[in-house]
Motif scaffolding. Structure first.
Motif, PDB file in Angstrom:
ATOM      1  N   ALA A 132       0.840  -1.197   0.000  1.00 14.95           N
ATOM      2  CA  ALA A 132       0.000   0.000   0.000  1.00 14.95           C
ATOM      3  C   ALA A 132       0.870   1.240   0.000  1.00 14.95           C
ATOM      4  CB  ALA A 132      -0.894   0.004   1.241  1.00 14.95           C
ATOM      5  N   LEU A 133       0.228   2.380  -0.249  1.00 19.47           N
ATOM      6  CA  LEU A 133       0.927   3.646  -0.148  1.00 19.47           C
ATOM      7  C   LEU A 133       1.336   3.869   1.311  1.00 19.47           C
ATOM      8  CD1 LEU A 133      -1.400   5.904  -2.340  1.00 19.47           C
ATOM      9  CD2 LEU A 133       0.802   4.877  -2.984  1.00 19.47           C
ATOM     10  N   GLU A 134       2.452   4.522   1.516  1.00 19.23           N
ATOM     11  CA  GLU A 134       2.903   4.820   2.875  1.00 19.23           C
ATOM     12  C   GLU A 134       1.961   5.861   3.477  1.00 19.23           C
ATOM     13  OE1 GLU A 134       7.111   5.475   5.160  1.00 19.23           O
ATOM     14  OE2 GLU A 134       6.952   6.139   3.092  1.00 19.23           O
ATOM     15  N   GLN A 135       1.484   5.609   4.667  1.00 18.51           N
ATOM     16  CA  GLN A 135       0.503   6.468   5.319  1.00 18.51           C
ATOM     17  C   GLN A 135       1.186   7.565   6.133  1.00 18.51           C
ATOM     18  OE1 GLN A 135      -3.006   5.976   4.778  1.00 18.51           O
ATOM     19  NE2 GLN A 135      -1.935   4.870   3.159  1.00 18.51           N
ATOM     20  N   ALA A 136       0.448   8.627   6.403  1.00 20.95           N
ATOM     21  CA  ALA A 136       0.965   9.806   7.099  1.00 20.95           C
ATOM     22  C   ALA A 136       1.620   9.482   8.447  1.00 20.95           C
ATOM     23  CB  ALA A 136      -0.141  10.842   7.278  1.00 20.95           C
ATOM     24  N   PRO A 137       1.053   8.603   9.282  1.00 20.87           N
ATOM     25  CA  PRO A 137       1.727   8.319  10.556  1.00 20.87           C
ATOM     26  C   PRO A 137       3.118   7.716  10.361  1.00 20.87           C
ATOM     27  CG  PRO A 137      -0.537   7.559  10.636  1.00 20.87           C
ATOM     28  CD  PRO A 137      -0.257   7.950   9.211  1.00 20.87           C
ATOM     29  N   ARG A 138       3.247   6.831   9.407  1.00 18.62           N
ATOM     30  CA  ARG A 138       4.545   6.196   9.144  1.00 18.62           C
ATOM     31  C   ARG A 138       5.544   7.218   8.597  1.00 18.62           C
ATOM     32  NH1 ARG A 138       7.615   1.247   9.379  1.00 18.62           N
ATOM     33  NH2 ARG A 138       9.129   1.504   7.736  1.00 18.62           N
ATOM     34  N   ILE A 139       5.086   8.097   7.712  1.00 23.80           N
ATOM     35  CA  ILE A 139       5.954   9.140   7.160  1.00 23.80           C
ATOM     36  C   ILE A 139       6.416  10.074   8.288  1.00 23.80           C
ATOM     37  CG2 ILE A 139       6.032  11.144   5.618  1.00 23.80           C
ATOM     38  CD1 ILE A 139       4.028   9.565   3.808  1.00 23.80           C
ATOM     39  N   ALA A 140       5.500  10.445   9.176  1.00 20.62           N
ATOM     40  CA  ALA A 140       5.844  11.320  10.301  1.00 20.62           C
ATOM     41  C   ALA A 140       6.883  10.666  11.208  1.00 20.62           C
ATOM     42  CB  ALA A 140       4.588  11.671  11.099  1.00 20.62           C
ATOM     43  N   ALA A 141       6.701   9.386  11.510  1.00 22.49           N
ATOM     44  CA  ALA A 141       7.654   8.670  12.359  1.00 22.49           C
ATOM     45  C   ALA A 141       9.020   8.591  11.686  1.00 22.49           C
ATOM     46  CB  ALA A 141       7.134   7.278  12.682  1.00 22.49           C
ATOM     47  N   HIS A 142       9.004   8.323  10.389  1.00 20.29           N
ATOM     48  CA  HIS A 142      10.267   8.246   9.641  1.00 20.29           C
ATOM     49  C   HIS A 142      10.978   9.608   9.635  1.00 20.29           C
ATOM     50  CE1 HIS A 142      13.122   6.798   6.685  1.00 20.29           C
ATOM     51  NE2 HIS A 142      12.897   7.898   5.979  1.00 20.29           N
ATOM     52  N   THR A 143      10.225  10.667   9.414  1.00 20.02           N
ATOM     53  CA  THR A 143      10.789  12.012   9.392  1.00 20.02           C
ATOM     54  C   THR A 143      11.392  12.380  10.754  1.00 20.02           C
ATOM     55  OG1 THR A 143       9.183  12.672   7.718  1.00 20.02           O
ATOM     56  CG2 THR A 143      10.256  14.452   8.933  1.00 20.02           C
ATOM     57  N   ALA A 144      10.739  11.947  11.833  1.00 20.12           N
ATOM     58  CA  ALA A 144      11.225  12.239  13.186  1.00 20.12           C
ATOM     59  C   ALA A 144      12.370  11.317  13.600  1.00 20.12           C
ATOM     60  CB  ALA A 144      10.075  12.120  14.184  1.00 20.12           C
ATOM     61  N   GLY A 145      12.663  10.319  12.777  1.00 16.61           N
ATOM     62  CA  GLY A 145      13.747   9.399  13.103  1.00 16.61           C
ATOM     63  C   GLY A 145      13.370   8.359  14.128  1.00 16.61           C
ATOM     64  N   ILE A 146      12.092   8.060  14.232  1.00 16.25           N
ATOM     65  CA  ILE A 146      11.599   7.074  15.197  1.00 16.25           C
ATOM     66  C   ILE A 146      11.644   5.692  14.568  1.00 16.25           C
ATOM     67  CG2 ILE A 146       9.613   6.339  16.579  1.00 16.25           C
ATOM     68  CD1 ILE A 146      10.640   8.984  17.564  1.00 16.25           C
ATOM     69  N   LEU A 147      12.214   4.745  15.259  1.00 15.08           N
ATOM     70  CA  LEU A 147      12.230   3.350  14.826  1.00 15.08           C
ATOM     71  C   LEU A 147      11.223   2.578  15.675  1.00 15.08           C
ATOM     72  CD1 LEU A 147      16.081   2.807  14.553  1.00 15.08           C
ATOM     73  CD2 LEU A 147      14.468   3.182  12.690  1.00 15.08           C
ATOM     74  N   PRO A 148      10.061   2.274  15.115  1.00 12.02           N
ATOM     75  CA  PRO A 148       9.048   1.561  15.902  1.00 12.02           C
ATOM     76  C   PRO A 148       9.465   0.120  16.176  1.00 12.02           C
ATOM     77  CG  PRO A 148       8.341   1.780  13.633  1.00 12.02           C
ATOM     78  CD  PRO A 148       9.626   2.538  13.759  1.00 12.02           C
ATOM     79  N   GLN A 149       8.963  -0.407  17.289  1.00 10.23           N
ATOM     80  CA  GLN A 149       9.220  -1.799  17.629  1.00 10.23           C
ATOM     81  C   GLN A 149       8.044  -2.640  17.140  1.00 10.23           C
ATOM     82  OE1 GLN A 149       9.831  -0.894  21.887  1.00 10.23           O
ATOM     83  NE2 GLN A 149      11.748  -1.993  21.629  1.00 10.23           N
ATOM     84  N   TYR A 150       8.366  -3.816  16.677  1.00 13.47           N
ATOM     85  CA  TYR A 150       7.341  -4.745  16.205  1.00 13.47           C
ATOM     86  C   TYR A 150       7.222  -5.886  17.181  1.00 13.47           C
ATOM     87  CZ  TYR A 150       7.577  -2.164  11.863  1.00 13.47           C
ATOM     88  OH  TYR A 150       7.514  -1.163  10.929  1.00 13.47           O
ATOM     89  N   PRO A 151       6.056  -6.525  17.277  1.00 15.30           N
ATOM     90  CA  PRO A 151       4.846  -6.251  16.506  1.00 15.30           C
ATOM     91  C   PRO A 151       4.129  -5.000  17.009  1.00 15.30           C
ATOM     92  CG  PRO A 151       4.413  -8.016  18.074  1.00 15.30           C
ATOM     93  CD  PRO A 151       5.875  -7.669  18.194  1.00 15.30           C
ATOM     94  N   MET A 152       3.348  -4.407  16.113  1.00 19.54           N
ATOM     95  CA  MET A 152       2.479  -3.278  16.446  1.00 19.54           C
ATOM     96  C   MET A 152       1.052  -3.813  16.507  1.00 19.54           C
ATOM     97  SD  MET A 152       3.666  -0.189  14.072  1.00 19.54           S
ATOM     98  CE  MET A 152       5.370   0.104  13.734  1.00 19.54           C
ATOM     99  N   ILE A 153       0.245  -3.158  17.289  1.00 20.03           N
ATOM    100  CA  ILE A 153      -1.139  -3.599  17.443  1.00 20.03           C
ATOM    101  C   ILE A 153      -2.063  -2.562  16.820  1.00 20.03           C
ATOM    102  CG2 ILE A 153      -2.964  -4.128  19.111  1.00 20.03           C
ATOM    103  CD1 ILE A 153      -0.675  -4.989  21.023  1.00 20.03           C
ATOM    104  N   LEU A 154      -2.967  -3.022  15.968  1.00 23.23           N
ATOM    105  CA  LEU A 154      -3.999  -2.180  15.377  1.00 23.23           C
ATOM    106  C   LEU A 154      -5.332  -2.718  15.882  1.00 23.23           C
ATOM    107  CD1 LEU A 154      -4.924   0.023  13.396  1.00 23.23           C
ATOM    108  CD2 LEU A 154      -4.881  -1.718  11.601  1.00 23.23           C
ATOM    109  N   ARG A 155      -6.049  -1.887  16.637  1.00 16.13           N
ATOM    110  CA  ARG A 155      -7.314  -2.329  17.209  1.00 16.13           C
ATOM    111  C   ARG A 155      -8.323  -1.189  17.112  1.00 16.13           C
ATOM    112  NH1 ARG A 155      -5.624  -4.351  22.031  1.00 16.13           N
ATOM    113  NH2 ARG A 155      -5.515  -6.409  21.128  1.00 16.13           N
TER     114      ARG A 155
END
Length: 189
Positions: A54-77
């Protein structure tokens, strides 16, 4: 979400969804213009594991721009994605600014600072606590009494009792504060 990787056209992610209605889930993907493809990797009556492009979504772009490396797994609920990250205050502030700039709804659920166990107890508390644990003082039933522990440390029982009580207080308060079970409890240290 187990993992995500940037592609030329967006993102490739591997997701496990808990749902009894996979048809409804994939119907949403079929209708979403930002989803280019998906592939079911495994499915049963309660969940489905799939790969999605899919296209990269705004939250992911924002995290990437801020230099944040998220930990996996992530939860979507229920439409909310919970992300854990280890980062500095500066990057966290930058993430907030990036989310606001991209009009991303967000809520900070908690910010924690890990307890440095080497600073939690004094050297003497560590020594007595280690000896007590080694001799089975905390076993059920006890492997040694307070008097036996004091004799092994060559001090009187009331001194051992006081050292253990202060160490136990620090450990218990730190644990409860870290797990957020009691509001307003000051962390030791």
């Amino acid at each position: 979400m187990f993992t995500a990787h940037r592609t030329e056209d967006g993102m490739r992610v591997i997701v496990e969804a808990e749902t009894a209605d996979t048809e409804a889930l994939f119907k949403q993907f079929d209708e979403a213009p930002e989803v280019s493809s998906y592939e079911i990797l495994r499915a049963d009556q309660r969940s489905v594991l799939f790969q999605l492009e899919a296209l990269e979504q705004a939250p992911r772009i924002a995290a990437h721009t801020a230099g944040i490396l998220p930990q996996y797994p992530m939860i979507l609920r229920n439409g909310w994605q919970t992300i854990e990250a280890i980062t500095s205050w500066e990057r966290l502030s930058q993430l907030k600014e990036e989310f606001e700039r991209a009009d991303v709804s967000f809520e900070v659920l908690s910010v924690t600072q890990p307890i440095e166990t080497t600073h939690l107890l004094t050297d003497r508390q560590w020594e007595v606590l280690t000896e007590a644990t080694t001799r089975g003082y905390y076993d059920s039933p006890r492997g040694c009494s307070l008097t036996e522990l004091a004799a092994a440390l060559d001090v009187n029982p009331s001194a051992v009792s006081g050292v253990l009580h202060r160490a136990e207080e620090q450990i218990i308060k730190a644990f409860v504060a870290e797990t957020k079970q009691v509001d307003g409890l000051d962390r030791p240290g």
